[in-house]
Design a protein around this motif. Structure first.
Motif, short mmCIF file in Angstrom:
data_model
loop_
_atom_site.label_atom_id
_atom_site.label_comp_id
_atom_site.label_asym_id
_atom_site.label_seq_id
_atom_site.Cartn_x
_atom_site.Cartn_y
_atom_site.Cartn_z
N TRP A 219 68.07 43.22 30.17
CA TRP A 219 67.37 42.22 29.37
C TRP A 219 67.83 42.37 27.93
O TRP A 219 67.46 43.31 27.25
CB TRP A 219 65.87 42.42 29.46
N ASN A 220 68.65 41.43 27.47
CA ASN A 220 69.13 41.49 26.09
C ASN A 220 67.99 41.51 25.09
O ASN A 220 68.08 42.11 24.05
CB ASN A 220 70.03 40.29 25.78
N ALA A 221 66.90 40.82 25.41
CA ALA A 221 65.79 40.72 24.47
C ALA A 221 64.93 41.97 24.45
O ALA A 221 64.02 42.07 23.65
CB ALA A 221 64.93 39.52 24.84
N ARG B 112 70.02 33.75 31.82
CA ARG B 112 71.18 34.09 30.98
C ARG B 112 71.18 33.23 29.72
O ARG B 112 71.35 33.72 28.61
CB ARG B 112 72.48 33.91 31.74
N ARG B 113 70.95 31.93 29.90
CA ARG B 113 70.92 31.02 28.75
C ARG B 113 69.79 31.35 27.78
O ARG B 113 69.89 31.07 26.59
CB ARG B 113 70.78 29.57 29.22
N ALA B 114 68.73 31.94 28.30
CA ALA B 114 67.59 32.33 27.47
C ALA B 114 67.80 33.71 26.84
O ALA B 114 66.92 34.22 26.15
CB ALA B 114 66.31 32.32 28.30
N GLY B 115 68.96 34.34 27.11
CA GLY B 115 69.26 35.64 26.54
C GLY B 115 68.82 36.81 27.39
O GLY B 115 68.81 37.94 26.93
N LEU B 116 68.45 36.55 28.64
CA LEU B 116 67.99 37.60 29.56
C LEU B 116 69.03 37.77 30.65
O LEU B 116 69.09 36.97 31.58
CB LEU B 116 66.64 37.22 30.17
N GLU B 117 69.85 38.78 30.54
CA GLU B 117 70.92 39.01 31.51
C GLU B 117 70.36 39.68 32.76
O GLU B 117 69.71 40.72 32.67
CB GLU B 117 72.02 39.87 30.91
#
Length: 90
Positions: free
Chosen positions: A4-6, A57-62
């Motif tokens: 989770w990138n965030a 992914r587009r929301a920044g959650l890998e």
């Protein structure tokens, strides 16, 4: 591997609502597909687990598409990740 990138909290939350990120996949719609929400925001209508992974992914959650179905951070409402079509009556 899920990444989770965030991080575990909503970043830059001006309203002070920081907490765990909530991912909800709603039950199949009458016409097929499932609405996907992250922290209350609708990301789109998914037709499979790959769509869910792409929205996240587009929301920044890998997240690896292979892990979407078993990720503990995703709340599958109504039915699990195996159902995407419209509900049918028996």
């Amino acid at each position: 591997m899920t990444h989770w990138n965030a991080g575990p909290h909503v970043p830059d939350d001006p309203e002070g609502r920081s907490g765990p990120i909530r991912v909800i996949v709603h039950p199949p719609s009458p016409t097929g597909g499932r609405r996907v929400r992250v922290d209350g925001e609708i990301l789109g209508l998914a037709h499979n687990v790959s769509d869910v992974a792409e929205f996240l992914r587009r929301a920044g959650l890998e997240i690896d598409p292979a892990e979407v179905a078993v990720a503990p951070s995703i709340d599958w409402r109504g039915v699990g990740p195996e159902r995407w079509g419209p509900e049918t009556s028996s």
